[in-house]
Design a protein around this motif. Structure first.
Motif, short mmCIF file in Angstrom:
data_model
loop_
_atom_site.label_atom_id
_atom_site.label_comp_id
_atom_site.label_asym_id
_atom_site.label_seq_id
_atom_site.Cartn_x
_atom_site.Cartn_y
_atom_site.Cartn_z
N ASN A 1 4.43 90.28 -65.07
CA ASN A 1 4.90 89.42 -65.83
C ASN A 1 6.60 89.25 -65.91
O ASN A 1 7.21 90.07 -65.33
CB ASN A 1 4.52 89.91 -67.35
CG ASN A 1 3.22 90.00 -67.59
OD1 ASN A 1 2.61 89.24 -68.15
ND2 ASN A 1 2.48 91.26 -67.44
N ASN B 1 0.82 88.80 -70.34
CA ASN B 1 0.07 87.51 -70.45
C ASN B 1 -1.42 87.75 -70.19
O ASN B 1 -2.26 86.81 -70.31
CB ASN B 1 0.80 86.68 -69.12
CG ASN B 1 1.99 86.20 -69.55
OD1 ASN B 1 2.37 86.07 -70.80
ND2 ASN B 1 3.03 85.97 -68.64
N ARG B 2 -1.65 88.40 -69.20
CA ARG B 2 -3.19 88.55 -69.06
C ARG B 2 -3.92 89.28 -70.03
O ARG B 2 -4.89 88.72 -70.67
CB ARG B 2 -3.39 89.13 -67.72
CG ARG B 2 -4.83 89.13 -67.04
CD ARG B 2 -5.07 89.76 -65.95
NE ARG B 2 -4.63 89.16 -64.87
CZ ARG B 2 -4.47 90.07 -63.69
NH1 ARG B 2 -4.81 91.33 -63.61
NH2 ARG B 2 -3.96 89.59 -62.61
N LYS C 1 -2.93 90.95 -72.83
CA LYS C 1 -2.35 90.88 -74.12
C LYS C 1 -1.94 92.21 -74.59
O LYS C 1 -1.63 92.39 -75.87
CB LYS C 1 -3.16 90.11 -75.20
CG LYS C 1 -3.65 88.85 -74.84
CD LYS C 1 -2.63 87.73 -75.00
CE LYS C 1 -2.92 86.45 -74.24
NZ LYS C 1 -1.83 85.57 -73.87
#
Ligand SMILES: [Zn+2]
Length: 1012
Positions: free
Chosen positions: A371, A343-344, A346
Motif C-alpha cells: 500500500n 486497501n485489500r 482492511k
C-alpha cells in the motif's frame, strides 16, 4: 525425539481390548475432523459458519419497519396525567447422603514400598513403571523420570476396592459415568440393558450388585467393576497424581512467573497462567488480558491440526480491566480520513505492517498487499528499516490501542450519541411483597451518581436515564427537570408497543435529580396495594428498544423481573419444564429458547445497540432458557436470585447491581477478527449476534465479556511469518464517541506437533471446550456431548504420545506438560449442571449456568471449573499473605479446619466440626460453632486480627470477581454442606460424574485404546 511432558505411571495394567470403542489406529485420521463437530455426521451438528445466532435469525421473516410508530397522538393511555401529578391507580390491572471415599493417604511418607507388595492382585504381566519425582509441576522435559524411587504407596484401600466402592451408600446421589460409546439404540442415560454388557465401553458387570444401586449409579459401577473383573491391580497412588494437581501447577507458575513483568515482544510467547499475578508491558502483542489462545504455535497444515485435534482458538475480552499499574490504551487520531488501513484486507495500521521503499509504501502483514503511505503519514526509515517516528506512534509499537473513528464509522454518518440506561421494574405482587421494588428504588437514588463516565469528563456522566414500571401493562415516566412532579403514562396495549413520550423520558440524572428522587420515593407506594400477579416481558424489552430508537442512541435495559410472563401479550410463555426429559434425546429442548418473538427482539436490540441485563427473582420455573435469550445475544447478563428475600439476598443483589451499573462498557459494537493468510476465524461464541460469517455484532460489550473464536486453516501456514491476528472492535464510548479498539497478536507456526503441545494454554482450551459443549447441547443429547469431550481429549493426548513422546510402556500415562491438568478441568466441566443430566437440579439453574458461561473469559471459566479452596485456620493472621489454595477435594478438609471456597459464582465459608472455639469466637463473636447463625450473609465486623484478615480476604475476592457472591456459612455435616461439596471437583460428583482419579484412569484407558 526427546520426551516432553509429564509422565505418570498409574499402577494398573493394559486396558482390555475392545474397550473404548474408538476407531482403531489413531494415525489414520478420521475422514472428518472430530473437533468442534459434535456428532458423527459433522454437517448435521456443526453450527453454521455464521454462528448460532445467525442460524436462528435466518428463520425469522423480516418485520415491517416503523410498525411501532403511530403518528399523531393515538396513544392508548390507560391512565394519564392530571395537574402534573402522578395518578396512582392501577388497572385491574431426599437429601442423598454422600460419602466420599476418602482419598487420604498414609500420613507420613512411610517406607517406600514396592507397589506390588500390598496388593492382592499385582499386575504380574506388567512391570511396574516408576513414578515421577515427588515434586512435580516443574516441567519434566527430557526422559521420563526413572530411578530408584518407587512411588509412595497408595491408600491400602483404593476407592475401587474399599467398602465405599460396592456400598450402596457411597454411590448415593452420584453416579453418572464417564461417557462411553452409546449403546445402540439406547437413548438417554447410559444404563446398559440386558445384553449391553460386553459392548465397547460397557464391560460385563457383576450380576447381583447392580440391582441394589439407583439407576443413575449403575453405569459408573460397571465402569469401575471392569477394572476389578479384568483382574487389574488398581490402586490410587498419591505420587502419580501429585504431578498433575491443579493447585500445584498454579502455584508453580506463580512461583516462576508471579510478580514479574510480562513483556509481549515475542511472537508465540505463552503467557503466565490466568491465576498468576503478573504485570503486562505491551511491546507489540496484545496483553493476555485481552487475548488468550488455546495454543501459541499453530500447526502449519490443516492435516496436522486435524491429526492432533487441539482446537485453534482465541478468547478475546476486548474491554478487559487493566490494572492500575499497567498503561491504559492510547488513542490515536489519523485525522479526517480515518485510521490508515490496508486497501485489500482492511486491516488497521499495526506493528505487523512492514514499511518499504524508503517509507513511501508498506506491506500488509495480513494479506501481503503493498500500500502507498498517505502523504501526511510519511516518515523516513532508519538504517534498520524502521520508521524514525516509531516510538511516537502507538499503532506501530503496541499490541493494543484505539483509533478515533470518523463519521464513516457512525450509523447513517451521524455522530453517535451517549448511551442511555433504562430501569424497568416489575411491580407485580411478588416484587412488591418481597420488598424488592422498594429496595431497587432506594438504591437507584444513590447508584445513579456512579454511572460510567469517560475519564476526561470526571464529574458527570453523559449517560441518560429513564424509568419504566410494569406488570401486565407498562408505565412510562416523564422526569424532565422542569417538572415539579414526575408524570406517569400508561400503555396498556402491549401488542403494539410504543413509547408514549418523546421528551422527558431519557434525562440527565444530575439535572433531573429532584424529579427522579421524587419518582423513586413514590413508586413503592403507588403499587403497594397491587393484586396483579401477571406480567409481560417481551413488550418491556420492546419498549426499551423503541425508546432508544426514538432517542437515536444505544443503551442498556436493566430489567428487574420475578415471574414467567403469562399475561396475554407477545412473548407469553408457559411452563414447559419436564424432568422426565432428562437423560433422553429430548433433554436438549429444555435449553432451546422458544422461537419467534424473542429472536426478533434480539435482532431489534442488536441493530439499535440495546443491551439487556436481566435481574430475575423467581420463586419457581420461569423458562430461563427463553427469557435469557435476548440478554445472551445482546452482550447482556442474567442475574438470578431464587426465592429472593430482602433480609438474606439484598446485599448480594445490590452489589451485583452496583457492579453492573458502574462497569466499563462499550455500545453498539461490531468486531472483526482478521488473520494473516492461511487461516481464518470460522466460529464464534459469546453474547453476540451474527448476520454474516465475519462480523460479530454486540449491542454492548463490557469489561467481563469475552468472545471465543475458532480458527481453521485455508492453506499452509509458514513457520517464518507465523500466524497474525487483529481484532478490531468498533464501538461507542459511554460519552458517545465512536472508537476503534485494536488488539494484535502474533503466534508461531510449526510443522512439529511438539511445538503446538508445548505452547498450549490449558485455561484457554477449557474455555473453548466449555463453550462448544454448551452450544452443542442444544442440538444433541448430553450423553453424546460428553462422549465427544472425552473422545477429543483422548485423541489430543494420544496424538501427543504417539508423535511427541519417546516410546514408553503403555501403562504410563503421558501428558504434555502444558496440558497436564486439562483432564481435571474437563472432568469438572462434565460435572457442571448443564452437562450432568440430573433431575435434582433445577432446569432454570442449568439454563442459567449454560447461558452465563457463553460470554465468560478465561479467568472466569478457570475459576468456575476449578474453584479456589483456601485453608484459613492455619494462616498467619498478622501478615498480608493469603494462603495458597489447596486441592478441591474432601481429602483436604479437616475437622479442625476453616476453609473458604469460591468459584466466581458462589462463596462458602466451611467450618469443621472441631473448628477451634477461639477462632469461632474471634470471627463470629459467638462462643462455639453451634452458636454460629446459619443465615449469616456477611461476617460481623470485629476488631481483632482474625476477623480483619478474613474479611479483607473476602472483600478483595468480591472486588475482583465480575459478579457479587453471597457468602454461605456451611458447617461440617450440616444439610447445607451438599451445596458446598458439589464444588469439590476432584471428588465424585454429587449429581453424577467421576472423581478426578477415576477420570484419569478412564482417559488413560481411552488413550491406550486410541493407540492400539
Ligand atoms: Zn492487507
Amino acid at each position: 525425539m526427546s520426551q516432553q511432558g509429564y509422565v505418570a505411571t498409574p499402577p494398573y495394567s493394559q486396558a482390555q481390548p475392545g474397550m473404548g470403542g474408538y476407531p482403531a489406529g489413531f494415525g489414520s485420521s478420521p475422514a472428518q475432523p472430530l473437533y468442534a463437530h459434535y456428532g458423527g455426521q459433522p454437517q448435521s451438528f456443526t453450527a453454521p459458519p455464521t454462528g448460532k445466532a445467525a442460524f436462528l435469525w435466518s428463520l425469522i421473516p423480516p418485520v415491517k419497519s416503523n410498525r411501532f410508530y403511530p403518528t399523531g397522538l393515538i396513544l392508548s393511555f390507560g391512565k394519564c396525567v392530571k395537574k402534573n401529578k402522578v395518578i396512582v391507580r392501577l388497572h385491574s390491572c431426599s437429601v442423598l447422603k454422600v460419602v466420599h471415599p476418602p482419598l487420604a493417604y498414609p500420613a507420613g511418607p512411610g517406607p517406600m514400598q514396592s507397589p506390588q507388595a500390598p496388593h492382592t492382585s499385582p499386575p504380574a504381566q506388567q512391570p511396574f513403571q516408576t513414578a515421577p519425582p515427588p515434586t512435580m509441576g516443574h516441567s519434566t522435559l527430557g526422559p521420563p523420570p526413572t530411578g530408584p524411587h518407587s512411588p509412595q504407596m497408595a491408600h491400602p484401600q483404593s476407592p475401587l476396592a474399599g467398602p465405599s466402592m460396592g456400598g450402596h451408600q457411597s454411590m448415593g446421589g452420584m453416579g453418572r459415568p464417564f461417557p462411553g460409546p452409546p449403546p445402540p439404540g439406547a437413548g438417554g442415560f447410559q444404563q446398559p440393558g440386558p445384553g449391553a454388557a460386553g459392548q465397547p465401553g460397557y464391560p460385563q458387570q457383576p450380576q447381583g450388585t447392580e440391582a441394589q444401586l439407583p439407576d443413575h449409579c449403575k453405569a459408573l459401577w460397571i465402569c469401575r467393576a471392569s477394572f476389578l473383573e479384568s483382574d487389574e491391580a488398581y490402586s490410587l497412588n498419591k505420587t502419580w497424581l501429585s504431578g498433575i494437581i491443579c493447585t500445584q501447577v498454579t502455584e508453580d507458575d506463580q512461583a516462576k512467573r508471579g510478580g514479574q513483568v510480562y513483556t509481549t515482544n515475542l511472537r508465540g510467547q505463552v503467557p503466565p497462567l490466568v491465576t498468576t499475578d503478573y504485570t503486562v508491558q505491551d511491546q507489540g502483542n496484545a496483553s493476555p488480558r485481552f487475548m488468550r489462545c488455546t495454543t501459541y504455535s499453530f500447526p502449519c497444515t490443516a492435516d496436522l491440526a486435524k491429526q492432533c485435534q487441539v482446537p485453534l482458538g482465541a478468547i478475546i475480552k476486548p474491554f478487559a480491566k487493566v490494572p492500575k499499574n499497567e498503561t491504559p490504551l492510547y488513542v490515536v487520531n489519523h485525522g479526517e480520513t480515518g485510521p490508515i488501513r490496508c486497501n485489500r484486507c482492511k486491516a488497521y495500521m499495526c506493528p505487523y505492517m512492514q514499511f518499504i521503499d524508503g517509507g513511501r509504501r508498506y506491506q500488509c502483514g495480513f494479506c501481503n498487499c503493498v500500500n502507498e503511505v498517505p502523504a501526511f503519514y510519511f516518515q523516513h526509515l532508519d538504517h534498520m528499516g524502521r520508521r524514525v517516528d516509531l516510538y511516537e506512534r502507538p499503532e506501530l509499537l503496541l499490541g493494543s490501542y484505539e483509533f478515533e473513528a470518523t463519521l464513516d464509522y457512525c450509523k447513517n454518518n451521524k455522530p453517535a450519541s451517549p448511551p442511555a440506561y433504562i430501569f424497568m421494574i416489575d411491580v407485580s405482587y411478588a416484587n412488591i411483597k418481597s420488598g424488592l421494588v422498594r429496595l431497587v428504588c432506594e438504591e437507584l437514588k444513590t447508584l445513579l451518581d456512579n454511572l460510567p463516565r469517560y475519564t476526561h469528563n470526571k464529574h458527570t456522566s453523559t449517560v441518560k436515564v429513564g424509568f419504566v414500571t410494569y406488570n401486565k401493562i407498562l408505565h412510562f415516566y416523564n422526569v424532565k427537570s422542569a417538572l415539579a412532579q414526575p408524570q406517569m403514562m400508561v400503555v396498556s396495549d402491549t401488542a403494539e408497543m410504543f413509547v408514549p413520550l418523546l421528551d422527558g423520558f431519557l434525562v440527565n440524572f444530575q439535572e433531573s435529580r429532584a424529579v427522579i428522587t421524587n419518582l423513586l420515593d413514590q413508586i413503592p407506594d403507588m403499587f403497594a396495594d397491587t393484586n396483579e400477579s401477571e406480567t409481560v416481558f417481551a413488550p418491556v424489552i420492546q419498549a426499551g428498544v423503541e425508546a432508544l430508537k426514538t432517542a437515536e442512541c444505544s443503551g442498556k435495559l436493566f430489567i428487574f423481573h420475578s415471574s414467567i410472563p403469562t399475561a396475554e401479550a407477545p412473548g407469553k410463555l408457559k411452563n414447559r419444564d419436564d424432568k422426565k426429559l432428562i437423560n433422553t434425546e429430548k433433554e436438549k429442548t429444555l435449553f432451546q429458547p422458544q422461537k419467534g418473538v424473542y429472536e426478533q427482539l434480539s435482532k431489534d436490540c442488536v441493530s439499535q445497540g440495546c443491551s439487556v441485563d436481566l435481574f430475575l427473582f423467581p420463586s419457581q420455573y420461569v423458562d430461563l432458557a427463553t427469557m435469557g435469550d435476548v440478554p445472551t445475544h445482546t452482550g447482556g447478563s442474567i442475574f438470578k436470585y431464587s426465592n429472593f428475600q430482602v433480609y438474606t439476598n439484598s446485599m448480594h443483589f445490590l452489589s451485583d447491581l452496583r457492579k453492573d451499573v458502574e462497569k466499563a462498557i462499550g455500545f453498539d459494537a461490531i468486531m472483526r477478527v482478521r488473520t494473516s493468510t492461511g487461516f481464518r476465524a470460522t466460529n464464534f461464541f459469546g453474547a453476540i449476534h451474527m448476520n454474516n460469517t465475519t462480523d460479530v455484532e454486540m449491542a454492548a460489550v463490557d469489561c467481563d465479556k469475552a468472545v471465543t473464536v475458532e480458527f481453521k486453516h485455508d492453506d499452509k501456514l509458514s513457520e517464518e511469518t507465523g500466524a497474525l491476528m487483529q481484532c478490531a472492535l468498533l464501538y461507542t464510548t459511554v460519552s458517545g464517541q465512536r472508537r476503534l479498539r485494536i488488539h494484535n497478536l502474533s503466534l508461531n507456526c510449526s510443522a512439529q506437533l511438539s511445538e503446538l503441545y508445548k505452547s498450549c494454554e490449558t485455561d484457554a482450551l477449557i474455555n473453548f471446550f466449555a463453550k462448544s459443549a454448551y452450544r452443542a447441547m442444544l442440538n444433541q443429547p448430553l450423553k453424546t456431548v460428553r462422549e465427544i469431550l472425552v473422545n477429543q481429549t483422548a485423541h489430543m493426548l494420544a496424538c501427543y504420545r504417539k508423535n511427541c513422546a519417546s516410546p514408553s510402556a503403555a501403562s504410563q500415562l503421558i501428558l504434555p506438560d502444558a496440558m497436564k491438568v486439562f483432564p481435571v478441568y474437563l472432568n469438572s466441566l462434565m460435572k457442571t449442571g448443564p452437562l450432568v443430566g440430573s433431575a435434582e437440579l433445577s432446569t432454570d439453574d442449568r439454563a442459567h449456568q449454560r447461558l452465563s458461561t457463553t460470554a465468560m473469559g478465561v479467568e472466569d471459566t478457570q475459576l468456575l471449573l476449578y474453584p479456589r479452596l483456601v485453608p484459613l485456620h492455619n494462616m498467619d493472621f498478622a501478615s498480608d499473605v493469603v494462603p495458597a489454595p489447596v486441592r478441591c477435594s474432601e481429602e483436604r478438609l479437616t475437622d479442625a479446619g476453616m476453609f473458604l471456597l469460591e468459584n466466581g459464582r458462589s462463596l462458602f465459608l466451611w467450618l469443621g466440626q472441631a473448628c477451634p472455639p477461639e477462632l469461632v469466637q474471634r470471627v463470629f463473636n459467638v462462643p462455639s460453632l453451634a452458636h454460629v447463625p446459619a443465615d449469616l450473609s456477611s461476617l460481623p465486623v470485629l476488631d481483632n486480627p482474625q476477623s480483619k484478615k478474613l474479611r479483607s480476604i473476602i472483600d478483595s475476592l468480591l472486588d475482583q470477581r465480575p459478579s457479587a457472591m453471597k457468602l454461605l456459612i456451611v458447617k461440617q455435616k450440616d444439610r447445607s454442606e451438599m451445596l458446598f461439596r458439589q464444588h469439590l471437583v476432584e471428588d465424585k460428583g454429587l449429581h453424577g460424574g467421576a472423581s478426578y482419579m477415576d477420570f484419569l484412569c478412564y482417559v488413560h484407558r481411552e488413550i491406550r485404546q486410541v493407540l492400539t
